[in-house]
Design a protein around this motif. Structure first.
Motif, PDB file in Angstrom:
ATOM      1  N   GLU A 180       0.470  -2.191   0.116  1.00 56.33           N
ATOM      2  CA  GLU A 180      -0.189   0.031   0.187  1.00 56.33           C
ATOM      3  C   GLU A 180       0.559   1.412  -0.201  1.00 56.33           C
ATOM      4  O   GLU A 180       0.583   2.602  -0.101  1.00 56.33           O
ATOM      5  CB  GLU A 180      -1.294  -0.465   1.195  1.00 56.33           C
TER       6      GLU A 180
ATOM      7  N   THR B  81       6.508   8.439  -3.236  1.00 61.33           N
ATOM      8  CA  THR B  81       5.147   8.354  -2.570  1.00 61.33           C
ATOM      9  C   THR B  81       4.981   9.473  -2.282  1.00 61.33           C
ATOM     10  O   THR B  81       5.473  10.395  -1.336  1.00 61.33           O
ATOM     11  CB  THR B  81       5.149   6.728  -1.785  1.00 61.33           C
TER      12      THR B  81
ATOM     13  N   ARG C 261       0.151   6.114  -1.027  1.00 59.94           N
ATOM     14  CA  ARG C 261       0.479   6.142  -3.583  1.00 59.94           C
ATOM     15  C   ARG C 261       1.780   6.222  -4.354  1.00 59.94           C
ATOM     16  O   ARG C 261       2.726   7.017  -3.757  1.00 59.94           O
ATOM     17  CB  ARG C 261      -0.351   6.702  -3.681  1.00 59.94           C
TER      18      ARG C 261
ATOM     19  N   GLU D  21      -5.167   5.236 -10.721  1.00 62.26           N
ATOM     20  CA  GLU D  21      -6.647   6.112 -11.118  1.00 62.26           C
ATOM     21  C   GLU D  21      -5.246   7.191 -12.198  1.00 62.26           C
ATOM     22  O   GLU D  21      -4.178   7.411 -11.584  1.00 62.26           O
ATOM     23  CB  GLU D  21      -5.946   6.788  -9.959  1.00 62.26           C
TER      24      GLU D  21
ATOM     25  N   GLU E 292      -1.307   7.488 -10.639  1.00 66.40           N
ATOM     26  CA  GLU E 292      -1.161   7.251  -9.187  1.00 66.40           C
ATOM     27  C   GLU E 292      -1.633   5.391  -9.101  1.00 66.40           C
ATOM     28  O   GLU E 292      -3.131   5.713  -8.862  1.00 66.40           O
ATOM     29  CB  GLU E 292      -2.372   8.432  -8.292  1.00 66.40           C
TER      30      GLU E 292
ATOM     31  N   ASP F 223      -2.328   3.141  -6.218  1.00 62.33           N
ATOM     32  CA  ASP F 223      -2.682   2.844  -4.533  1.00 62.33           C
ATOM     33  C   ASP F 223      -2.345   1.693  -3.698  1.00 62.33           C
ATOM     34  O   ASP F 223      -2.417   1.641  -2.251  1.00 62.33           O
ATOM     35  CB  ASP F 223      -4.632   3.131  -4.795  1.00 62.33           C
ATOM     36  N   TYR F 224      -2.615   0.610  -4.945  1.00 55.38           N
ATOM     37  CA  TYR F 224      -1.667  -0.725  -4.210  1.00 55.38           C
ATOM     38  C   TYR F 224      -1.240  -1.574  -4.994  1.00 55.38           C
ATOM     39  O   TYR F 224      -2.151  -1.578  -6.721  1.00 55.38           O
ATOM     40  CB  TYR F 224      -2.645  -1.498  -3.238  1.00 55.38           C
TER      41      TYR F 224
END
Length: 283
Positions: free
Chosen positions: A103, A127, A131, A162, A274, A276-277
């Protein structure tokens, strides 16, 4: 004449008596005795007015008390550290995991990245708020991130991405990566196209295995979840939970390797994606 002789005898006897009495009353000095010194006469000087004032203002203490400097803060209490049991020690010890969800809010030393194309000075990878941000400002930049800890022969990998920039970009998933043979790559364009390809070290380039278009891609500035399943040379692509394509590679036949993901730019800039995981799971 007799009278004169008698007077002379009387004077002689009187002188002899006086001398005898003087010798009997005086004590002769002892030659062995040590004479005591005569102390010098002490000159007493009256104190001046300044000395009298100084003596009154700063009297000399005969027994001054000891002094300690007070600490600015109270000393912390001594706390005895508890001794961890073997079970607690094993629980607290963190090691690389084969299957887990990254994450991007902690240590990323197990990851590395590389560029296959483009100028690295025109991109940033960092980061922010949990993200991983791909900020690509140069054309034809192919940026890959690898998980360095394990090789996998059967694995599921998934990325939550995203798009915040232009619509012309690829988000990629990578499996069976090795420096010797190459890797399998799943590319999904934010415009709705996809392809499954291989980069072959032996043949020296990218080669498309299969490709197509998908209505399951959320185009524009939106969020997409891409999933790849790799069982040796058997490959499957899911877009937002929907199976999009399956393919079996019988030509290059990559059996295992590392996993990862990436973002690519083309001719329209800037690209801002970006992640997110990134998840790694058993099939």
């Amino acid at each position: 004449m007799n009278h004169k002789i008698f007077k002379i005898i009387f004077l002689f006897i009187s002188f002899f008596i006086v001398v005898s009495l003087a010798c009997s009353t005086s004590t002769p000095p002892d030659p062995t005795a040590t004479a005591e010194p005569i102390p010098p006469t002490e000159i007493v000087q009256e104190p001046t007015e300044e000395e009298i004032i100084e003596e009154v203002v700063t009297p000399i203490a005969t027994n001054p008390p000891s002094r300690q400097i007070a600490p600015t803060q109270p000393a912390p209490p001594q706390v005895e550290e508890p001794v961890a049991t073997e079970e607690e020690y094993e629980f607290e010890y963190t090691e690389a995991q084969a299957f887990y969800v990254e994450e991007f809010d902690g240590d990323l030393s197990s990851y590395s990245y590389f560029l296959m194309s483009g100028d690295e000075s025109e991109m940033d990878l960092y980061t922010d708020n949990g993200r991983l941000v791909f900020d690509l400002r140069g054309r034809n930049q192919y940026v890959y991130v690898l998980y360095e800890e394990f090789y996998y022969s059967d694995v599921i990998i998934e990325v939550y991405a995203e798009n915040l920039g232009k619509n012309t970009n690829n988000v990629s998933l990578v499996c069976n990566y090795s420096d010797r043979f190459g890797w399998y790559e799943f590319n999904i364009s934010n415009g709705g196209l996809y392809d499954i390809l291989i980069y072959s070290e032996l043949d020296g380039g990218y080669f498309t295995l299969t490709s197509g278009g998908s209505k399951n891609v959320r185009t524009g500035r939106d969020v997409n979840v891409y999933t790849a399943v790799c069982r040796g040379n058997q490959l499957a692509l899911y877009i937002n939970g929907v199976l999009e394509k399956e393919f079996t590679d019988r030509k290059y036949n990559l059996r295992d390797g590392q996993v990862g993901f990436g973002v690519s730019s083309f001719n329209v800039l800037p690209i801002l994606v970006e992640v997110d995981y990134f998840a790694i799971d058993e099939p």
